[in-house]
Design a protein around this motif. Sequence first.
Motif, mmCIF file in Angstrom:
data_model
loop_
_atom_site.group_PDB
_atom_site.id
_atom_site.type_symbol
_atom_site.label_atom_id
_atom_site.label_comp_id
_atom_site.label_asym_id
_atom_site.label_seq_id
_atom_site.Cartn_x
_atom_site.Cartn_y
_atom_site.Cartn_z
ATOM 1 N N HIS A 47 -21.993 6.296 -11.666
ATOM 2 C CA HIS A 47 -21.806 6.682 -10.248
ATOM 3 C C HIS A 47 -22.623 7.923 -9.911
ATOM 4 O O HIS A 47 -22.150 8.873 -9.295
ATOM 5 C CB HIS A 47 -20.314 6.857 -9.955
ATOM 6 N N HIS A 51 -25.963 4.378 -5.792
ATOM 7 C CA HIS A 51 -25.420 3.363 -6.715
ATOM 8 C C HIS A 51 -24.480 2.403 -5.982
ATOM 9 O O HIS A 51 -23.995 2.702 -4.892
ATOM 10 C CB HIS A 51 -24.668 4.046 -7.862
ATOM 11 N N ASP A 53 -20.811 0.152 -6.465
ATOM 12 C CA ASP A 53 -19.574 0.035 -7.241
ATOM 13 C C ASP A 53 -19.309 -1.441 -7.519
ATOM 14 O O ASP A 53 -19.339 -2.257 -6.587
ATOM 15 C CB ASP A 53 -18.369 0.534 -6.426
ATOM 16 N N HIS A 57 -14.628 -0.995 -11.131
ATOM 17 C CA HIS A 57 -14.537 0.471 -11.016
ATOM 18 C C HIS A 57 -13.131 0.913 -10.589
ATOM 19 O O HIS A 57 -12.610 1.900 -11.077
ATOM 20 C CB HIS A 57 -15.590 0.935 -10.011
ATOM 21 N N GLU A 170 -23.121 3.477 -2.379
ATOM 22 C CA GLU A 170 -22.793 4.877 -2.123
ATOM 23 C C GLU A 170 -23.986 5.804 -2.352
ATOM 24 O O GLU A 170 -24.871 5.520 -3.162
ATOM 25 C CB GLU A 170 -21.615 5.309 -3.034
HETATM 26 ZN ZN LIG Z 1 -19.317 4.767 -7.177
#
Ligand SMILES: [Zn+2]
Length: 206
Positions: A47, A51, A53, A57, A170
């Motif tokens: 992270h 990146h 998810d 996660h 993100e």
């Molecule tokens: Zn993340």
Amino acid sequence: MTIIDISRKLEIGMPSWPGDTPFSYEVSWSKEESGSVNVGKLTMSIHMGTHIDAPFHFDNDGKRTYDLDLSVYIGTAYVVDLTGKEKISRSDLESLPIDGIERLLIKTNSWKDSTVFPETITYLDADVGEFLAEKGIVLIGVDVPSVDPLDSKELAAHHSLHANGVHILEAVNLEHVDEGVYELIALPLAIVEGDGSPVRAILRSI
Ligand SMILES: [Zn+2]
Ligand SMILES: Nc1ccccc1C(=O)C[C@H](N)C(=O)O
Ligand SMILES: [Zn+2]
């Protein structure tokens, strides 16, 4: 063809999630030692920087990185500027021209100094997942390290997005990007057991 790079640089000293594995790169086997090539060694939290998810996660039974549907990470995306909000709710998104567009990237401008990890960020309300699913959105991207408040343990936005089939991207960098429609490419690496993946995220004008 114009490529707009919306990825953050991966470099030693870059900010990481408090307590998480920092980014490091070193030549672990030099050309002098190997006799032919420099070979690098990379250590980092998944992270880190820009990146995606994987559901694993935040859900022990969720999909791992390799099993993600790659079509989610390529295609039309709308960039919206919602600078100055504490949180983003359904009502902030209802009037957006996103019919027929499958991805939404939100510029919050709430990560003011990218050389340090932010203390607070604009986050998403739990009602956003259902709204995006109604609109046919398959991916949401934010310019901050999380879609939830940084101290959240419940991760209401992560879970509501996931429950509605919306994938998460993100920490994109949208500083230099204007509102509008683009093509997004942000493919995860083929990490079999991963809980996410760093991506090289780009936009192309269309
Ligand atoms: Zn993340
Ligand atoms: N790396 C962490 C370490 C501890 C606790 C959270 C994180 C996160 O990364 C959460 C964030 N929402 C993320 O998906 O990137
Ligand atoms: Zn996340």
